[in-house]
Design an enzyme around this catalytic site. Sequence first.
Site, PDB file in Angstrom:
ATOM      1  N   ILE A  91      39.307 -26.277  24.766  1.00  0.00           N
ATOM      2  CA  ILE A  91      37.787 -25.862  25.269  1.00  0.00           C
ATOM      3  C   ILE A  91      37.312 -27.073  26.005  1.00  0.00           C
ATOM      4  O   ILE A  91      37.375 -27.904  25.161  1.00  0.00           O
ATOM      5  CB  ILE A  91      37.165 -25.085  23.988  1.00  0.00           C
ATOM      6  CG1 ILE A  91      35.689 -24.598  24.473  1.00  0.00           C
ATOM      7  CG2 ILE A  91      36.761 -26.207  22.654  1.00  0.00           C
ATOM      8  CD1 ILE A  91      35.085 -23.806  23.302  1.00  0.00           C
ATOM      9  N   SER A  92      36.587 -27.003  27.229  1.00  0.00           N
ATOM     10  CA  SER A  92      36.111 -28.041  27.732  1.00  0.00           C
ATOM     11  C   SER A  92      34.694 -28.451  27.145  1.00  0.00           C
ATOM     12  O   SER A  92      34.213 -27.976  26.298  1.00  0.00           O
ATOM     13  CB  SER A  92      35.688 -27.369  29.106  1.00  0.00           C
ATOM     14  OG  SER A  92      36.999 -26.965  30.042  1.00  0.00           O
ATOM     15  N   GLN A  93      34.668 -29.772  27.645  1.00  0.00           N
ATOM     16  CA  GLN A  93      33.304 -30.413  26.902  1.00  0.00           C
ATOM     17  C   GLN A  93      32.087 -29.463  27.376  1.00  0.00           C
ATOM     18  O   GLN A  93      31.998 -29.179  28.540  1.00  0.00           O
ATOM     19  CB  GLN A  93      33.455 -31.803  27.516  1.00  0.00           C
ATOM     20  CG  GLN A  93      32.173 -32.482  27.210  1.00  0.00           C
ATOM     21  CD  GLN A  93      31.939 -33.875  28.214  1.00  0.00           C
ATOM     22  OE1 GLN A  93      32.653 -34.082  29.257  1.00  0.00           O
ATOM     23  NE2 GLN A  93      31.252 -34.882  27.729  1.00  0.00           N
TER      24      GLN A  93
END
Length: 226
Positions: free
Chosen positions: A75-77
């Site tokens: 899951i991206s930043q």
Amino acid sequence: MSAPLAADYAAERAQLVEEVEATYAQTAALTGLRAMSPQVRAALGKVERHRFVPDSQRALAYRNHPLPIGAGQTISQPYIVALSTDLVAPRPGHRVLEVGTGSGYQAAMLAEIVGQVYTIELIADLGNAAAERLRALGYRNVEVRIGDGYAGWPEKAPFDGIVVTAAPPQVPQALVEQLKPGGRMVVPVGSSGAAQELLVITKRADGTTETRSVLPVRFVPLVPGK
Ligand code: SAH
């Protein structure tokens, strides 16, 4: 042990909003954005990121970091999710395509703002889990499809915006074709080992495109589909 009463993580989420604002301020010279738009700020403060990460990662859900979600994916930043959402310039009536559903978090952020989100995931287990999660959370305006994002979703095109959340080596032409005139695509381009840059591609009324490189990024690769 029973769960703590504050298990909705509201305070942690509010703290994350301020951290992401601080990161916007630090990167304003690159991105041209000094602060989150009000609608992205509201969405970041509302979407429960802890529901999009594995149980083992919950305590870390409101750190401004990417996290593992299984199948070797992340899951991206939160800063990158907020920035990508701002860069696609979402409006309430928009229909937006996301490529790389992963946990469904970016799709939920978009769904808070636009009319309809279409999202494609290559790994069936991840896509099916995200679809179930989004349904359970009450997002009725997100459709998840298992498939190869390089091809886009021609049946639902054209889109006001496209957000690609995994890195192709070059801009996929099918996605450019599925963008409306006036529409924008946010895409991290570059090979996985080397430098990638987050691009914003705007389609002009005459169908030609304009590309702006926003900042260096590191995404998982957009894997060629079978
Ligand atoms: N947007 C996600 C994070 C995505 S990580 C979130 O908010 O959680 C990138 C995702 O892209 C991974 O789930 C990966 O499986 C997926 N992916 C990689 N190649 C793909 C392809 N060709 N088509 C669709 N999805 C792809």
